[in-house]
Design a protein around this motif. Structure first.
Motif, PDB file in Angstrom:
ATOM      1  N   PHE A 291      60.656  29.812  23.391  1.00 57.04           N
ATOM      2  CA  PHE A 291      61.680  29.207  22.541  1.00 57.04           C
ATOM      3  C   PHE A 291      61.420  29.502  21.065  1.00 57.04           C
ATOM      4  O   PHE A 291      61.551  28.625  20.197  1.00 57.04           O
ATOM      5  N   LYS A 292      60.996  30.745  20.809  1.00 56.58           N
ATOM      6  CA  LYS A 292      60.779  31.248  19.442  1.00 56.58           C
ATOM      7  C   LYS A 292      59.651  30.517  18.708  1.00 56.58           C
ATOM      8  O   LYS A 292      59.582  30.536  17.472  1.00 56.58           O
ATOM      9  N   ARG A 293      58.764  29.894  19.484  1.00 57.77           N
ATOM     10  CA  ARG A 293      57.662  29.158  18.848  1.00 57.77           C
ATOM     11  C   ARG A 293      56.340  29.458  19.560  1.00 57.77           C
ATOM     12  O   ARG A 293      56.306  29.713  20.767  1.00 57.77           O
ATOM     13  N   TRP A 294      55.256  29.379  18.786  1.00 63.05           N
ATOM     14  CA  TRP A 294      53.909  29.519  19.330  1.00 63.05           C
ATOM     15  C   TRP A 294      53.283  28.140  19.506  1.00 63.05           C
ATOM     16  O   TRP A 294      53.581  27.208  18.751  1.00 63.05           O
ATOM     17  N   LYS A 295      52.385  28.021  20.471  1.00 65.96           N
ATOM     18  CA  LYS A 295      51.576  26.816  20.622  1.00 65.96           C
ATOM     19  C   LYS A 295      50.208  27.206  21.171  1.00 65.96           C
ATOM     20  O   LYS A 295      50.051  28.261  21.792  1.00 65.96           O
TER      21      LYS A 295
ATOM     22  N   LYS B 145      55.070  38.240  29.888  1.00 69.49           N
ATOM     23  CA  LYS B 145      53.976  39.098  29.421  1.00 69.49           C
ATOM     24  C   LYS B 145      52.689  38.286  29.420  1.00 69.49           C
ATOM     25  O   LYS B 145      52.666  37.142  28.976  1.00 69.49           O
ATOM     26  N   LEU B 146      51.617  38.900  29.896  1.00 70.91           N
ATOM     27  CA  LEU B 146      50.284  38.304  29.792  1.00 70.91           C
ATOM     28  C   LEU B 146      49.426  39.279  29.006  1.00 70.91           C
ATOM     29  O   LEU B 146      49.210  40.418  29.434  1.00 70.91           O
ATOM     30  N   ILE B 147      48.958  38.835  27.843  1.00 71.49           N
ATOM     31  CA  ILE B 147      48.147  39.693  26.972  1.00 71.49           C
ATOM     32  C   ILE B 147      46.691  39.262  27.074  1.00 71.49           C
ATOM     33  O   ILE B 147      46.349  38.114  26.776  1.00 71.49           O
ATOM     34  N   LEU B 148      45.841  40.186  27.518  1.00 69.86           N
ATOM     35  CA  LEU B 148      44.402  39.948  27.604  1.00 69.86           C
ATOM     36  C   LEU B 148      43.805  40.552  26.336  1.00 69.86           C
ATOM     37  O   LEU B 148      43.582  41.756  26.250  1.00 69.86           O
TER      38      LEU B 148
ATOM     39  N   GLU C 143      50.601  30.458  23.683  1.00 70.66           N
ATOM     40  CA  GLU C 143      51.837  30.599  24.444  1.00 70.66           C
ATOM     41  C   GLU C 143      53.019  30.734  23.485  1.00 70.66           C
ATOM     42  O   GLU C 143      53.071  30.037  22.463  1.00 70.66           O
ATOM     43  N   TYR C 144      53.944  31.648  23.840  1.00 70.99           N
ATOM     44  CA  TYR C 144      55.152  31.841  23.032  1.00 70.99           C
ATOM     45  C   TYR C 144      56.365  31.563  23.902  1.00 70.99           C
ATOM     46  O   TYR C 144      56.544  32.163  24.958  1.00 70.99           O
TER      47      TYR C 144
ATOM     48  N   ALA D  99      51.921  34.787  27.266  1.00 73.83           N
ATOM     49  CA  ALA D  99      50.650  34.058  27.263  1.00 73.83           C
ATOM     50  C   ALA D  99      49.577  35.012  26.761  1.00 73.83           C
ATOM     51  O   ALA D  99      49.555  36.187  27.151  1.00 73.83           O
ATOM     52  N   VAL D 100      48.728  34.527  25.871  1.00 76.15           N
ATOM     53  CA  VAL D 100      47.641  35.344  25.323  1.00 76.15           C
ATOM     54  C   VAL D 100      46.314  34.647  25.614  1.00 76.15           C
ATOM     55  O   VAL D 100      46.123  33.485  25.236  1.00 76.15           O
TER      56      VAL D 100
END
Length: 279
Positions: free
Chosen positions: A237-241, A38-41, A234-235, A10-11
């Motif tokens: 299943f090999k995909r971004w949304k 992973k949580l990316i701020l 969010e990443y 999650a970004v």
């Protein structure tokens, strides 16, 4: 029992804790609904430029407490520095437990390379006139404060929210050109360096789009903000949304799920406690 969504990454960016424009309760609801590895701020998490001892409400402290609890539960927290929290750049490449501070990072995502950074280094207005950028930040904060009161009135009348700052930005041709130039410069550099994904924030414009030039293509991703758009990347299943709180929020998750009964002193104590075993 409440089931949380399991995701790889999650970004979130441009939370701006410590300002009137920050919607900390919305963010807390979102964080309570996910279980990321992973949580990316990605920058401007805490707004040091506009920080005031007079304004750092309980809901903002709860967000910090939630992040620390996630780290304690095994979530890898990566704090990428931005311009509003640039003082943290002196601590770049520091790791404490599951929390690390960096200026930028590269991740291998299922065989593809992702380039992560906040994005202010590509902002000429900040590099050449930081005082002007800070002044603009105060004006933006005032506008979002007015907008918040306006939206409170609209919601009481049963009408949809309205973004004054978006209206101002979209009505200025220079602002639209600035966003387009920003996205193009970043995408061109990502293509030149062979990155499949480039993930940034800074301009408060959530976006997911393939950008192509004569040398190749990359996926440009911007996580938006938690001031007016309430979005995250969010990443899984090999995909971004792009997650959008206004469209995707999950009602069963309480805003103050774990911290309703904690007062401000308890919250401050909880986020400043030092583990005796870590010494």
């Amino acid at each position: 029992m409440k089931i949380k969504r399991k995701i790889e990454i999650a970004v979130i960016s441009d939370v701006h804790l410590g300002t009137y424009g920050c919607h900390a309760k919305h963010l807390l609801t979102y964080l309570n609904s996910i279980e990321p590895k992973k949580l990316i701020l990605n920058g401007d998490f805490i707004d040091v430029w506009q920080f005031s001892k007079r304004y750092f409400p309980k809901s903002h402290l709860k967000v910090i407490k939630k992040i620390m609890d996630m780290a304690a539960d095994g979530v890898e927290i990566i704090y990428i520095t931005g311009n509003h929290d640039e003082m943290l750049r002196k601590f770049s490449n520091t790791t404490i437990g599951n929390i690390s501070i960096v200026d930028k990072m590269i991740l291998d995502l299922d065989g593809k390379k992702g380039w992560f950074f906040h994005g202010d280094v590509f902002d000429v207005s900040i590099q050449n006139a930081k005082w002007l950028a800070k002044l603009g930040g105060y004006g933006y904060d005032l506008l979002t404060l007015i907008n918040r009161a306006f939206n409170w009135y609209l919601e009481k009348r049963g009408k949809e929210r309205y973004s004054l700052s978006k209206k101002v930005k979209n009505g200025v041709k220079g602002a639209i050109k600035y966003v387009n130039d920003y996205e193009k410069v970043i995408a061109d550099l990502a293509i030149e360096n062979g990155y499949d994904y480039v993930v940034c924030g800074h301009i408060h414009q959530p976006k997911m789009e393939y950008i192509e030039n004569k040398h190749g293509k990359t996926m440009y991703l911007n996580s938006g903000d938690w001031v007016e758009n309430f979005t995250a990347l969010e990443y899984q299943f090999k995909r971004w949304k792009i997650y959008n709180y206004n469209n995707d929020k999950l009602a069963p998750f309480a805003v103050d799920e774990d911290y309703n009964n904690m007062n401000i002193k308890d919250l401050i104590a909880a986020i400043t406690i030092v583990d005796k075993h870590s010494k």
